[in-house]
Design an enzyme around this catalytic site. Structure first.
Site, PDB file in Angstrom:
ATOM      1  N   HIS A 217      -2.789  -0.999  -3.340  1.00 31.45           N
ATOM      2  CA  HIS A 217      -4.043  -0.069  -3.471  1.00 31.45           C
ATOM      3  C   HIS A 217      -3.896   1.271  -4.097  1.00 31.45           C
ATOM      4  CE1 HIS A 217      -4.629  -1.739   1.047  1.00 31.45           C
ATOM      5  NE2 HIS A 217      -4.946  -2.655  -0.110  1.00 31.45           N
TER       6      HIS A 217
ATOM      7  N   ASP B 111      -4.766  -4.862   5.940  1.00 32.23           N
ATOM      8  CA  ASP B 111      -4.868  -5.644   5.029  1.00 32.23           C
ATOM      9  C   ASP B 111      -3.458  -6.585   4.862  1.00 32.23           C
ATOM     10  OD1 ASP B 111      -6.469  -6.489   2.525  1.00 32.23           O
ATOM     11  OD2 ASP B 111      -5.895  -5.200   1.589  1.00 32.23           O
TER      12      ASP B 111
ATOM     13  N   SER C 104       0.838  -1.393  -0.479  1.00 31.50           N
ATOM     14  CA  SER C 104      -0.214  -0.115  -0.372  1.00 31.50           C
ATOM     15  C   SER C 104       0.501   1.451   0.018  1.00 31.50           C
ATOM     16  CB  SER C 104      -1.060  -0.077   1.521  1.00 31.50           C
ATOM     17  OG  SER C 104      -1.669   1.056   1.018  1.00 31.50           O
ATOM     18  N   THR C 105       0.626   2.473   0.687  1.00 37.13           N
ATOM     19  CA  THR C 105       1.856   3.093   1.060  1.00 37.13           C
ATOM     20  C   THR C 105       3.323   3.094   1.145  1.00 37.13           C
ATOM     21  OG1 THR C 105      -0.151   3.868   2.592  1.00 37.13           O
ATOM     22  CG2 THR C 105       2.010   5.469   1.938  1.00 37.13           C
TER      23      THR C 105
ATOM     24  N   MET D 134       0.116   0.880   4.942  1.00 32.25           N
ATOM     25  CA  MET D 134      -0.897   1.655   6.583  1.00 32.25           C
ATOM     26  C   MET D 134      -1.998   0.469   6.758  1.00 32.25           C
ATOM     27  SD  MET D 134      -1.348   4.427   8.233  1.00 32.25           S
ATOM     28  CE  MET D 134      -2.244   4.699   9.601  1.00 32.25           C
TER      29      MET D 134
END
Length: 360
Positions: free
Chosen positions: A199, A296, A172-173, A293
Site C-alpha cells: 500500500h 486487506d 502495508s504499514t 494495518m
C-alpha cells in the site's frame, strides 16, 4: 494517554500548518517544533516524544541522519517522514521507511494556508490511527530488534505442502522496512515468480522497486500491463492501480486495473490474491502476508485456500503493525508465523521443497 508529538521541519510555514493540523486531534499533545535535526535531538533528550514528524530534507543534519539517531537513541519513538513530490524526495523517503520510519505524509502543494491545514488533517487521520495501534501494542524496549532473532518452533502445519507455481505477497504499514529485510535475503537462484502489493502512492512504488532491486539478487520491477510473470522475477504493484495475474495461452501475465479501491486500498492485496487464485490456485500458491494495518488480504487468502495455498504470516513481535497478519491468523488461515529476519529462509525452504516435489 495522549500521544506526545514533536514536529521537525526547516520551513516555518509548514511547521505552523502541521502543528495547527495536529491540534485538531484530541489524541495529540504537541510538545513543540524544531527547525532541524540537531535541535530535535536536544528536545528529545529533554522530553522524549512518542511521535516525531520529520522532514526528509533539511539544512545541516538531514532527515536520514536524524532518523538514524532517533532509531538508536529512542527506539520506541514512532517516526513519520514529511516529504514533497520530487523524485529526489521519493527516493530518500523510501530509504527512511527501509530504515524504520513507520510512514510518511506528503506536504500539500497549494498556496492556500487553511486549505493546506484541511488537507493535512485528511492525510493525518489514517496515519494517527496506525500510530495509536503501534503505541498501544508496544512493550518496553519494543523498538530494539535483535540482530539474530530466536526462531520459534514451527507450529503444526495445517496445510499439506506440495508444489507451488508462484509466491504472492501483501504488505502495508511498515512494509518498506520488512521488504528490505526479506527480498534482498532471497537467493539468486530462487525459482518461483513473486508478485507483491505494498500500500503506497503511485510515485513511491517505483522508487521502492528500484531500491529493492539494487539490494536484491533477484530483479525487482514495478509491474506494467502485459509483463510476463517469470521465475526468479519480482513484480510490485504500482501505487494507485490494482495488480492482477492472468493466464493467457498457458503463460502468466501481469495486468493492471483501475477498478474501485477495496478495503480503501488501490492496489489491494485481496484483488491480487483473488486473481492469483484463479490463475494459479490449482497449481499451488505460497501466500505471504506481512506487517500492515487492517485486514486487506483476508478475503484473498480465503479465496486461495479454496484452491491449493500455503500461507505464511509475519510474527507479531517483528511487525510494525500486527493487523493484516492477525486477521489471517485469527481466521485460522495462517499455516506458519515467521519472524521477518528469517522470512526469506523459510520461503526459500518451501520453494525448494516445492521444486523437489514437482521435479523429483
Amino acid at each position: 494517554m495522549p500521544i506526545k508529538t514533536l514536529v521537525v521541519d526547516d520551513s516555518v510555514l509548514f511547521r505552523k500548518a502541521l502543528s495547527e493540523a495536529l491540534g485538531g486531534f484530541t489524541v495529540i499533545e504537541l510538545l513543540g517544533a524544531a527547525a532541524n535535526g540537531s535541535i530535535a535531538l536536544k528536545r528529545m533528550a529533554q522530553s522524549p516524544a512518542d511521535l516525531v514528524f520529520l522532514d526528509v530534507h533539511m539544512d545541516g543534519m538531514d532527515g536520514l541522519q536524524t532518523l538514524e539517531h532517533l532509531r538508536a537513541g529512542f527506539p520506541d519513538t514512532v517516526v513519520v517522514m514529511v516529504s514533497d513530490s520530487s523524485t529526489r524526495t521519493e527516493e530518500t523517503t523510501i530509504r527512511a521507511l527501509e530504515m524504520g520510519a513507520m510512514d510518511f505524509v506528503q506536504k500539500p502543494e497549494g498556496s492556500d494556508f487553511q486549505a493546506s491545514i484541511d488537507e493535512l488533517k485528511q492525510r493525518l487521520r489514517g496515519i494517527l490511527s496506525h500510530v495509536e495501534v503501534r503505541l498501544l501494542s508496544r512493550g518496553p524496549g519494543s523498538g530494539i530488534r535483535p540482530a539474530s532473532p530466536v526462531v520459534a518452533a514451527r507450529p503444526q502445519v495445517k496445510t499439506a505442502v506440495g508444489g507451488f507455481a508462484i509466491v504472492a505477497v501483501g504488505v502495508s504499514t511498515g512494509g518498506p522496512e520488512a521488504l528490505a529485510r526479506f527480498i534482498p535475503s532471497l537467493p539468486a537462484d530462487f525459482w518461483l515468480p513473486i508478485v507483491m502489493v505494498q500500500h503506497m502512492p503511485a510515485q513511491f512504488t517505483r522508487s521502492l522497486a528500484e531500491s529493492l532491486s539494487r539490494k536484491a539478487r533477484l530483479p525487482v520491477a514495478e509491474a506494467q500491463e502485459g509483463d510476463a510473470v517469470l521465475p526468479g522475477r519480482i513484480l510490485l504493484a504500482p501505487g494507485g492501480t490494482h495488480l492482477v495475474v492472468r493466464r493467457e495461452h498457458g503463460k502468466l501475465i501481469a495486468g493492471l486495473t483501475a477498478d474501485p479501491p477495496e478495503n480503501s486500498c488501490r492496489p489491494a492485496v485481496d484483488v491480487l490474491f483473488r486473481s492469483v487464485a484463479a490463475a494459479c490456485g490449482d497449481s499451488g500458491v505460497l501466500a505471504v502476508v506481512l506487517t500492515g494495518m487492517g485486514s486487506d488480504g483476508l478475503a484473498g487468502v480465503q479465496a486461495l485456500k479454496k484452491k491449493k495455498c500455503y500461507c505464511i504470516t509475519q510474527s507479531e513481535r517483528s511487525c510494525v503493525v500486527y493487523g493484516m497478519p492477525r486477521a489471517i491468523a485469527e481466521a485460522g488461515l495462517s499455516d506458519e508465523s515467521v519472524d521477518i529476519d528469517v522470512m526469506a529462509v523459510r520461503v526459500s525452504e518451501l520453494a525448494y521443497f516445492s521444486q523437489a516435489h514437482l521435479y523429483p
